[in-house]
Design an enzyme around this catalytic site. Structure first.
Site, PDB file in Angstrom:
ATOM      1  N   GLY A 164      -1.087  23.335 -19.384  1.00 46.37           N
ATOM      2  CA  GLY A 164      -0.029  23.387 -20.387  1.00 46.37           C
ATOM      3  C   GLY A 164      -0.264  24.630 -21.230  1.00 46.37           C
ATOM      4  O   GLY A 164      -1.372  25.150 -21.245  1.00 46.37           O
ATOM      5  N   GLN A 170       6.418  24.228 -15.503  1.00 43.74           N
ATOM      6  CA  GLN A 170       6.309  25.335 -14.551  1.00 43.74           C
ATOM      7  C   GLN A 170       5.378  24.924 -13.419  1.00 43.74           C
ATOM      8  O   GLN A 170       4.277  24.438 -13.655  1.00 43.74           O
ATOM      9  CB  GLN A 170       5.766  26.573 -15.265  1.00 43.74           C
ATOM     10  CG  GLN A 170       5.591  27.781 -14.374  1.00 43.74           C
ATOM     11  CD  GLN A 170       5.161  29.004 -15.166  1.00 43.74           C
ATOM     12  OE1 GLN A 170       5.888  29.455 -16.044  1.00 43.74           O
ATOM     13  NE2 GLN A 170       3.992  29.540 -14.855  1.00 43.74           N
ATOM     14  N   VAL A 260       0.204  23.614 -12.321  1.00 44.28           N
ATOM     15  CA  VAL A 260       1.310  22.968 -13.021  1.00 44.28           C
ATOM     16  C   VAL A 260       1.108  23.154 -14.517  1.00 44.28           C
ATOM     17  O   VAL A 260       0.073  22.751 -15.060  1.00 44.28           O
ATOM     18  CB  VAL A 260       1.384  21.469 -12.673  1.00 44.28           C
ATOM     19  CG1 VAL A 260       2.430  20.762 -13.537  1.00 44.28           C
ATOM     20  CG2 VAL A 260       1.673  21.271 -11.194  1.00 44.28           C
ATOM     21  N   GLU A 261       2.071  23.784 -15.165  1.00 43.66           N
ATOM     22  CA  GLU A 261       2.024  23.985 -16.611  1.00 43.66           C
ATOM     23  C   GLU A 261       2.994  23.006 -17.271  1.00 43.66           C
ATOM     24  O   GLU A 261       4.213  23.089 -17.087  1.00 43.66           O
ATOM     25  CB  GLU A 261       2.419  25.424 -16.972  1.00 43.66           C
ATOM     26  CG  GLU A 261       1.521  26.496 -16.381  1.00 43.66           C
ATOM     27  CD  GLU A 261       0.207  26.664 -17.141  1.00 43.66           C
ATOM     28  OE1 GLU A 261       0.087  26.063 -18.242  1.00 43.66           O
ATOM     29  OE2 GLU A 261      -0.662  27.387 -16.644  1.00 43.66           O
ATOM     30  N   LEU A 262       2.434  22.053 -18.026  1.00 43.95           N
ATOM     31  CA  LEU A 262       3.277  21.081 -18.722  1.00 43.95           C
ATOM     32  C   LEU A 262       4.049  21.778 -19.840  1.00 43.95           C
ATOM     33  O   LEU A 262       3.616  22.814 -20.350  1.00 43.95           O
ATOM     34  CB  LEU A 262       2.418  19.937 -19.246  1.00 43.95           C
ATOM     35  CG  LEU A 262       1.679  19.160 -18.143  1.00 43.95           C
ATOM     36  CD1 LEU A 262       0.762  18.109 -18.743  1.00 43.95           C
ATOM     37  CD2 LEU A 262       2.675  18.526 -17.177  1.00 43.95           C
TER      38      LEU A 262
END
Length: 943
Positions: A164, A170, A260-262
């Site tokens: 994140g 993303q 994975v970017e929160l």
């Protein structure tokens, strides 16, 4: 959560602050035999992929490994929360047919919190100050060491790293430049297709408060059905070029991977933060669920992909380039096609693989210890290394037995090449990079590495044995009596620092060689250092100490300002470096007068509330305090404080990579320094004062690999030929050294650590010199006395040597000159005497008996006339003329009597080894513990 037979947890390491790092496995229970079968299938997939591809048993029975890594950045919390929720959900629903089938056909792995210190402290970095998601080939953190060690044992088919915060969810894959050592034709189709599946699932979930892409890359709470996928939406500035990030590293195990970017970060308002965290956790759960669903639905092609990646490595197949105009119809049936609409010439990056890499260990190798350290790093990354058991020739060069080889026909050939290749200059292909652009261990870790042939060539003809660990060796040569150490690598500098801390005098010759004294304490310390650090001490007569200029070294107290600098100092053996800042100096918490050298990672300025500390810095420099600094900040410090006149220029913003450097003869760095260095960015120095010496320069063909965009006055062409390292000395005696390269960057450029040591020891000035060997030149009228022996003695006699009674109980060494002959080391009696025996073959002549103390310092000398021993059955003077017997020859030949112009013969020959038992060190009490031990990997329990 109740105890479950589906869940097991194990500790895979500990954080810097001692917190456990957990790996949780969720899968259907297995018997010991079933676990063994899964392990055998896993190994077959990697090592015999051709067989595995045809195995129906593997296709039907192998539990596909899926790995979720969370919280590698400590202040990105929700991946951990979602992971724990998901594990609990699996346990609660394990009786449902769909979940039961999932757990019978997969192994789900969760590193729940990869950075528990950061989580506790609320920091991105680990407790020792590093970003672990930039550390996967250096391993300066316990986090990456633990994850590295389990990567090959898990051998995931799919890997997700939960992070994140980017305002909008993303999910990778990345935009260009793409890592050139991946099999990208196998990686990208499923990586992108999985990201699209996540996008669809998140949009369908329609989580209240979640954000979406408004079509221009901006967040909106209106559900547009679109998230950010860098390959599609960020075509520059979010790349997968370096292998320093967790997903980009794990991909070399044949895995499809996503970062994975929160979406939503924390804020200063607790209620908003709590709300955002709940949304992020729910989004992360959808991500986990949708990725697992995608893997289950695409099990067969994903496993086939992984097997094919390993097979290309084992067989040495060339990469399969993707053409810029690739179309869906060009792909094999079943391969996802959505990505083809985006792919163009800017995405094309491919590598050429050599047939092998050769790592010499003979005299052609710059540093044996650095070569061994490099091989250790390859081994812990599961790269296969062998050792030649006989001499061999490759590309026209002959190498001896013992040479290391990395045959590039191996499962992890992509990882091997990304570690060992020089890299590529991509400056003209992209305008900006997300992070570093070059990292080659071959060019930055101090060892000489040679690439041989092409992947399609036949194997190098040589008998080899596999290398599973490196014997660090270490030796101390007999003879001497002095010992010498060539500090070509980090291990040698560790040994130097440890010896000095133990109180052992060291002198450095003009070529950089470090010489130890001939006393027993020095030899004992060398024996221990050789064992601890795996370094080699050679024998020398010590005459170079007399014949050339030398520099004595001394133990140092060093102050530092950055995390990188601290850990390089620790790796060089400085076990108690002192943190320095303007605030600490001003408050008195740090007393600069206790430091020998300041090692500055930038400018050290005293302003505002710390202004009073400037006087303390001024006093330090006025007293001759020394400084080693880096970059433009170091140049500012030099100009501000009158240490040097210098103008610094830095390369284009964001530029980084590997450069070539030229080191002049006589440089502080010495002849063993590497000819490549790391820069981030490069800094060069012009407008130098008359008292400034250039110690190193950027080469004319300066840039090797990385990204250095052209800009006015800051391009590679502007740096070429300019000074990259300088030194100076003030009238007050302060020595100053300035680096323009980045030798401590994230602790990675190991091959430059020796340059730092050289600069530190040069700047600190002289210590206690090693006493050179005594020769006849020392036996002058000024040094006569202090010792008395009988006026004459017959060869073979034992005589009494008398010295001052204050030397009682000391061990002294006696030598007979002219031809220097050791008469042994003896303990002086209370009366100030000891006995020596004149060798029976001593020439009849006037000799001199010299006595030295334990350090080799001359106490004094006296004349001794040695008479020939009588030969039984012969009368003195009855030899035949011209026979060489006593009495033969012309008058004046042979041995003359006392007072008759007796010949004094001799030469400056080496003295014998002399032991000084009373000076033995207490082993283990003084030397720094070696830092070159290879960490044994903890096995992943497979249940």
């Amino acid at each position: 959560m109740a105890e479950s037979e589906y869940v097991s947890a194990q500790v895979i390491g500990q954080s810097e602050q001692g917190r456990d790092l957990y790996l949780v496995t969720v899968t259907a229970p297995e018997t010991a035999e079933e676990t063994a079968q899964q392990t055998a299938w896993r190994d077959a997939i990697k090592h015999t992929p051709g067989v595995a591809a045809e195995s129906a048993a593997i296709a039907d029975g192998y539990k596909l490994p899926i790995w979720f890594n969370s919280n590698i950045h400590g202040n990105e919390w929700e991946g951990t929360d979602a992971t724990l929720n998901y594990i609990e959900q699996l346990v609660d629903t394990s009786g449902e047919p769909e979940v039961k089938e999932l757990l019978e056909t997969t192994r789900l792995y969760f590193t729940v919190s990869a950075n528990p210190d950061g989580r506790f402290n609320g920091t991105r970095a680990t407790a020792n100050g590093y970003d672990p998601n930039r550390d996967f080939i250096t391993n300066a953190t316990n986090t990456t060491t633990a994850l590295r060690d389990i990567t090959g044992r898990i051998q995931p088919t799919y890997f997700v790293d939960l992070h994140g915060y980017t305002g909008i969810l993303q999910v990778e894959p990345c935009g260009p430049p793409h890592g050139e050592n991946y099999e990208y034709d196998l990686f990208l189709p499923h990586a992108y297709s999985a990201a699209l599946a996540v996008e669809e699932a998140v949009a369908e979930a329609d989580i209240p408060g979640n954000t979406y892409d408004d079509g221009a890359g901006n967040p909106t709470t209106t559900n547009t059905g679109k998230i950010l996928i860098p390959y599609r939406d960020i075509r520059e500035g979010w790349d997968d070029w370096p292998p320093i990030f967790a997903p980009q590293y794990v991909a070399y195990q044949g895995a499809i991977t996503n970062t994975v970017e929160l979406p939503l970060g924390r804020s200063n308002d607790p209620e908003t933060s709590k709300k955002n965290s709940a949304i992020d956790t729910e989004v992360a759960e959808v991500v986990i669920d949708s990725i697992i669903e995608y893997v289950v639905d695409n099990r067969d092609p994903l496993l086939a992909n992984q097997i094919e990646i390993f097979d290309r490595g084992v067989t040495g197949a060339e990469q399969t380039p993707i053409p810029a105009d690739v179309a869906p119809e060009d792909l094999a049936p079943g391969v996802p096609t959505e990505w083809t609409d985006i792919w163009d010439e800017t995405d094309i990056y491919n590598a050429t693989f050599p047939r092998a890499y050769v790592i010499p260990v003979d005299g052609s190798q710059r540093s044996r210890s650095d070569a061994e350290q490099l091989v250790e790093q390859l081994l812990v990354n599961d790269v296969e290394v062998t050792r030649a058991t006989a001499p061999f020739t490759a590309d026209g060069t002959t190498y001896p037995a013992g040479t290391f080889l990395v045959d590039m026909h191996q499962p992890l050939r992509g990882l091997a090449n990304v570690l060992l290749a020089d890299g590529t200059d991509i400056s003209d292909r992209i305008s900006e990079m997300y992070d570093i652009s070059a990292w080659s261990l071959s060019l930055l870790w101090g060892a000489d590495v040679v690439s041989v042939g092409d992947t399609t060539d036949a194997a190098v003809t040589v008998a080899v044995e596999p290398v599973t660990e490196v014997d660090l060796g270490g030796s101390v040569a007999d003879g001497g009596p002095y010992l010498a150490l060539e500090p070509a690598g980090t291990a040698e500098w560790q040994a130097v620092t440890a010896l000095l801390d133990a109180g052992i005098p060291l002198s450095q010759l003009e070529d950089g060689t470090v010489v130890l004294g001939k006393d027993a304490a020095s030899r004992a310390a060398a024996e221990e250092a050789a064992s601890l650090f795996g370094v080699d001490f050679t024998a020398t007569d010590g005459l170079a100490l007399r014949e050339e200029s030398t520099t004595s070294l001394r133990s140092l107290s060093v102050g530092y300002t950055t995390t990188d600098d601290r850990d390089v100092l620790l790796k060089l053996g400085f076990d108690e470096p002192v943190l320095v800042s303007a605030a600490l100096v001003t408050s008195g918490a740090v007393d600069l007068s206790t430091l020998d050298v300041l090692f500055l990672g930038g400018n050290l300025s005293f302003t505002g509330q710390n202004a009073a500390g400037a006087e303390k810095l001024t006093a330090y420099l006025a007293a001759g305090g020394d400084v080693v600094a880096r970059g433009s900040g170091g140049a500012t410090f030099a100009n501000t404080n009158g240490l040097a006149q210098v103008t610094a220029t830095t390369g284009t913003s964001g530029s980084n990579g590997i450069v070539r450097v030229d080191t002049p003869e006589g440089s502080v760095f010495g002849p063993d320094t590497a000819d490549t260095a790391f820069i981030y960015p490069a800094t060069w120095f012009v407008g130098l004062g008359d008292d400034v010496t250039v110690e190193q320069s950027y080469a004319s063909d300066v840039f090797v690999s990385g990204h250095w965009a052209t800009s006015d006055g800051r391009s590679p062409a502007d740096a070429a030929g300019q000074a990259s390292a300088i030194s100076s000395e003030t009238e007050a005696g302060s020595r100053f050294f300035l680096f323009g390269t980045s030798p401590t960057f994230r602790n990675h450029p190991v091959g430059q650590f020796g340059d730092i040591a050289s600069a530190l020891y040069w700047s600190a000035g002289p210590g206690t010199a090693v006493v050179p060997p005594i020769t006849e030149e020392d036996l002058t009228e000024d040094t006569r006395g202090g010792v008395s022996v009988p006026a004459e003695a017959t060869a073979g006699d034992t005589i009494t040597v008398t010295v001052d009674a204050s030397l009682a109980e000391q061990e002294l060494t006696a030598t007979l000159f002219s031809e220097p002959v050791g008469l042994g080391t003896h303990v002086v009696s209370a009366a100030g005497t000891f006995e020596v025996t004149i060798p029976a073959d001593t020439t009849a002549a006037v000799h001199r008996v010299a006595v030295e103390d334990a350090t080799g310092a001359l106490i004094g000398w006296d004349d001794l006339t040695v008479l020939a021993a009588e030969v039984p059955g012969e009368e003195p003077g009855t030899g035949e003329p011209g026979t060489g017997e006593p009495g033969a020859g012309d008058p004046g030949d042979g041995a003359a009597g006392p007072g008759e112009g007796v010949a004094v013969t001799g030469a400056n020959d080496a003295l014998p080894v002399i032991g000084l038992a009373s000076a033995l060190l207490l082993f283990g009490a003084c030397l720094v513990v070696a830092k070159r031990m290879r960490r044994a990997s903890e096995g992943v329990t497979e249940e």
